[in-house]
Design an enzyme around this catalytic site. Structure first.
Site: not given
Ligand code: SAM
Length: 223
Positions: A109, A201, A203, A131
């Site tokens: 995290d 990215t 997403y 997210d």
């Molecule tokens: C919707 S995805 C977006 C991924 C990337 N940034 C993109 O734009 O393609 C959000 C990512 O954030 C990660 N994530 C969520 N909360 C997190 C945290 N507290 N620390 C690290 N990673 C986290 C999730 O596992 C997920 O892979």
């Protein structure tokens, strides 16, 4: 915005995916320990620290690190297949992989990591397509949160930047409100067109394909 109780550091998204392939297991076991943060420091050529929260497939982190050799990027992600994806991007098959001097991976995290950082120690923070947690009863799960602003303002170096992107209308409105409700960071950019120096990215590509309009914000710490 009045002061709010920080949400608990609890992760709600998925951490594991499908069963890992042998190469993914090899990368986690043998390559990850050679670039894990904080066990492995940056090379001495690094003069500033950057942090990406939730790097997903790692394409943004890899592009940033390659284009900015002076910056040490801590790339944080908890989803195992995402971590494997960045590792495999950095490790061409068939060769003994060499960890980049300025990219380290943090597999937990990012919020406690961020809170533990020293004052004015971070030059850039990246939060690309977090997210969205669109239901209001899940709002406390959102990374953009009034309770985290003070920590981010404290750790950003003078003139430091926090980049945010989101394609989710609820998260966009929420982010606008959180930004408007604070005065420690200055909104330098809010645009619907990705600024040229921001790598794309995965997403973002999905959002554009589905006709969802991203918004990009750049917040600055005072000089
Ligand atoms: C919707 S995805 C977006 C991924 C990337 N940034 C993109 O734009 O393609 C959000 C990512 O954030 C990660 N994530 C969520 N909360 C997190 C945290 N507290 N620390 C690290 N990673 C986290 C999730 O596992 C997920 O892979």
């Amino acid at each position: 915005m009045t002061s709010v109780k920080p949400p608990p550091d609890r992760l709600y998204g998925r951490i594991t995916g499908k069963k890992l392939r042998p190469r993914q297991e090899w990368l986690l076991e043998h390559f990850l320990p050679r670039l894990s943060w904080p066990q492995i420091p940056f090379a001495p050529t690094v003069t500033e620290t950057w942090l990406e929260v939730g790097f997903g497939g790692g394409e943004h982190a890899a592009a940033l690190a390659q284009a900015n050799p002076q910056a040490g990027l801590i790339a944080a992600e908890v989803f195992e297949p995402g971590i494997c994806s960045l590792l495999s991007r950095l490790a061409p098959e068939g060769a003994d992989p060499i960890p980049p001097p300025n990219l380290r991976i943090f597999t937990d995290d990012a919020r406690p990591l961020l809170r533990a950082m020293q004052d004015k120690s971070l030059s850039k923070l990246f939060l690309m397509f977090p997210d969205p947690w669109p239901k209001s009863r899940h709002a406390k799960r959102r990374f953009v949160h009034p309770a985290l602003i003070a920590d981010i303002a404290r750790i950003l170096a003078p003139g430091g930047e926090w980049r945010i992107a989101s394609d989710d209308p609820t998260y966009q409105a929420w982010t606008d409100d959180v930004i408007a409700g604070q005065s420690s960071l200055h909104l330098a950019v809010r645009t619907k067109i990705r600024p040229a120096s921001w790598p794309p990215t995965r997403y973002e590509a999905k959002a554009l394909l589905a006709d969802r309009q991203p918004i990009y914000w750049s917040l600055r710490a005072p000089d």
